[in-house]
Write a protein that holds these residues in place. Structure first.
Motif, PDB file in Angstrom:
ATOM      1  N   PRO A  94     -19.154  -0.974  -2.803  1.00  0.00           N
ATOM      2  CA  PRO A  94     -18.027  -1.255  -3.689  1.00  0.00           C
ATOM      3  C   PRO A  94     -16.735  -1.350  -2.881  1.00  0.00           C
ATOM      4  N   LEU A  95     -15.840  -2.230  -3.328  1.00  0.00           N
ATOM      5  CA  LEU A  95     -14.566  -2.429  -2.642  1.00  0.00           C
ATOM      6  C   LEU A  95     -13.398  -2.081  -3.561  1.00  0.00           C
ATOM      7  N   MET A  96     -12.301  -1.653  -2.945  1.00  0.00           N
ATOM      8  CA  MET A  96     -11.005  -1.628  -3.600  1.00  0.00           C
ATOM      9  C   MET A  96     -10.157  -2.691  -2.908  1.00  0.00           C
ATOM     10  N   LEU A  97      -9.501  -3.516  -3.691  1.00  0.00           N
ATOM     11  CA  LEU A  97      -8.762  -4.655  -3.163  1.00  0.00           C
ATOM     12  C   LEU A  97      -7.272  -4.354  -3.156  1.00  0.00           C
ATOM     13  N   GLU A  98      -6.645  -4.482  -1.981  1.00  0.00           N
ATOM     14  CA  GLU A  98      -5.190  -4.344  -1.861  1.00  0.00           C
ATOM     15  C   GLU A  98      -4.600  -5.748  -1.873  1.00  0.00           C
ATOM     16  N   ARG A  99      -3.957  -6.107  -2.984  1.00  0.00           N
ATOM     17  CA  ARG A  99      -3.511  -7.481  -3.201  1.00  0.00           C
ATOM     18  C   ARG A  99      -1.989  -7.556  -3.243  1.00  0.00           C
ATOM     19  N   MET A 100      -1.456  -8.613  -2.602  1.00  0.00           N
ATOM     20  CA  MET A 100      -0.021  -8.870  -2.561  1.00  0.00           C
ATOM     21  C   MET A 100       0.222 -10.345  -2.816  1.00  0.00           C
ATOM     22  N   PRO A 101       0.205 -10.771  -4.072  1.00  0.00           N
ATOM     23  CA  PRO A 101       0.291 -12.204  -4.391  1.00  0.00           C
ATOM     24  C   PRO A 101       1.545 -12.888  -3.874  1.00  0.00           C
ATOM     25  N   ASP A 102       2.638 -12.137  -3.719  1.00  0.00           N
ATOM     26  CA  ASP A 102       3.891 -12.731  -3.264  1.00  0.00           C
ATOM     27  C   ASP A 102       4.249 -12.313  -1.842  1.00  0.00           C
ATOM     28  N   GLY A 103       3.286 -11.821  -1.105  1.00  0.00           N
ATOM     29  CA  GLY A 103       3.519 -11.458   0.294  1.00  0.00           C
ATOM     30  C   GLY A 103       3.785  -9.972   0.483  1.00  0.00           C
ATOM     31  N   ILE A 104       3.784  -9.563   1.740  1.00  0.00           N
ATOM     32  CA  ILE A 104       3.832  -8.137   2.054  1.00  0.00           C
ATOM     33  C   ILE A 104       5.179  -7.494   1.767  1.00  0.00           C
ATOM     34  N   ASP A 105       6.211  -8.296   1.580  1.00  0.00           N
ATOM     35  CA  ASP A 105       7.532  -7.740   1.275  1.00  0.00           C
ATOM     36  C   ASP A 105       7.751  -7.547  -0.225  1.00  0.00           C
TER      37      ASP A 105
END
Length: 303
Positions: free
Chosen positions: A53-64
């Protein structure tokens, strides 16, 4: 003009929307660059992800911009992406399981910059096959991390436990111990806590197991909390959401004292020859249980 692209992978076609979206603005790295990275590392990364199983770290608008951590799989994810329902208090959570390159590319296209993996597989979620010590330094100075890794390697050798190293792409190192899946996660966590306490007692001026930062007093923190049930750790070859796009990279123990080594030594644009050889080759075959190691730990003479 649309910047959507289609990526053909075996029998799958993965659509990547807004491929030119900059996810690392200061470095000019786009979603397309992230996709290319995960395609490049897939042969080495997928064996460390399959069945987990995974946990997803998502940043749709970039890391800032704003990020979020996703456990439950989205309804709109394609049916061909594997899923695993695992128990939680009062119910269950259905996670993504990344078993192939097409899934890895799809997740990158969803701006999942960093996949975090379980330490167990979905078929036996309470029985991990990895144990992880996270060496978390008080500052960016890497020398305390080197010393702590040497101390821990020595202790694990006394306990007859194999181990591997990995840069985190953040600040410290992970020391990864293969297990044989016989022990429950609660027992693994209890052993990890006992081993960390023993190591901190041996080196009280350098190491600590204090959870509170104000109680650490400049010492490196031996973090074992990620060994609890349903906790996750950063996956090998995952990109971290930091300037420069550093990558978590497996190491051999003979590389620990290389002067250039740091937690962020390798990046998306500078993996060098890290994909040519596997310093963890055969590591999983040395998996053991924690019961015998815990007895050895109790029998160790104080120093």
């Amino acid at each position: 003009m649309s910047s959507d692209v289609e990526v053909r992978i075996g029998r799958r076609t993965v659509e990547v929307k807004r491929a030119d979206k900059e996810l690392f603005p200061r470095d000019g790295l786009t979603k397309a660059d992230l996709v290319e990275h995960y395609r490049r590392v897939a042969p080495r990364m997928l064996p460390e992800l399959r069945g987990r199983p995974l946990m997803l770290e998502r940043m749709p608008d970039g890391i800032d911009k704003q990020r979020f951590y996703q456990k439950e799989v989205s309804d709109y994810f394609p049916d061909w992406i594997h899923r695993a329902a695992v128990p939680k208090e009062g119910g269950e959570v259905t996670h993504v399981v990344c078993d192939d390159e097409a899934t890895l590319v799809y997740l990158a296209g969803q701006a999942c910059i960093t996949p975090h993996r379980w330490l167990s597989r979905a078929d036996r979620p309470r029985h991990p096959d990895r144990l992880v010590f996270d060496l978390d330094p008080p500052a960016d100075d890497f020398e305390p991390v080197r010393r702590a890794a040497h101390h821990l390697h020595e202790l694990l050798g006394e306990l007859d436990l194999a181990s591997g190293l990995m840069t985190t792409g953040s600040r410290g190192l992970h020391v990864v111990v293969p297990l044989n899946r016989r022990d429950d996660a609660d027992d693994v966590l209890a052993f990890a806590r006992a081993a960390a306490a023993k190591l901190a007692a041996r080196h009280p001026d350098e190491l600590t197991t204090e959870v509170r930062k104000d109680a650490r007093k400049g010492r490196l923190y031996l973090d074992v909390a990620r060994n609890g049930y349903a906790q996750t750790v950063v996956a090998p070859f995952a990109v971290r959401s930091r300037p420069g796009a550093p990558v978590a990279v497996p190491l051999g123990w003979d590389e620990l004292d290389v002067p250039e080594l740091s937690a962020r030594r390798w990046t998306v644009n500078d993996l060098g020859d890290r994909l040519d050889t596997d310093p963890w080759a055969g590591l999983a075959r040395h998996g053991r249980g924690v019961s015998a190691a815990e007895k050895r730990l109790r029998d160790l003479e104080p120093r």
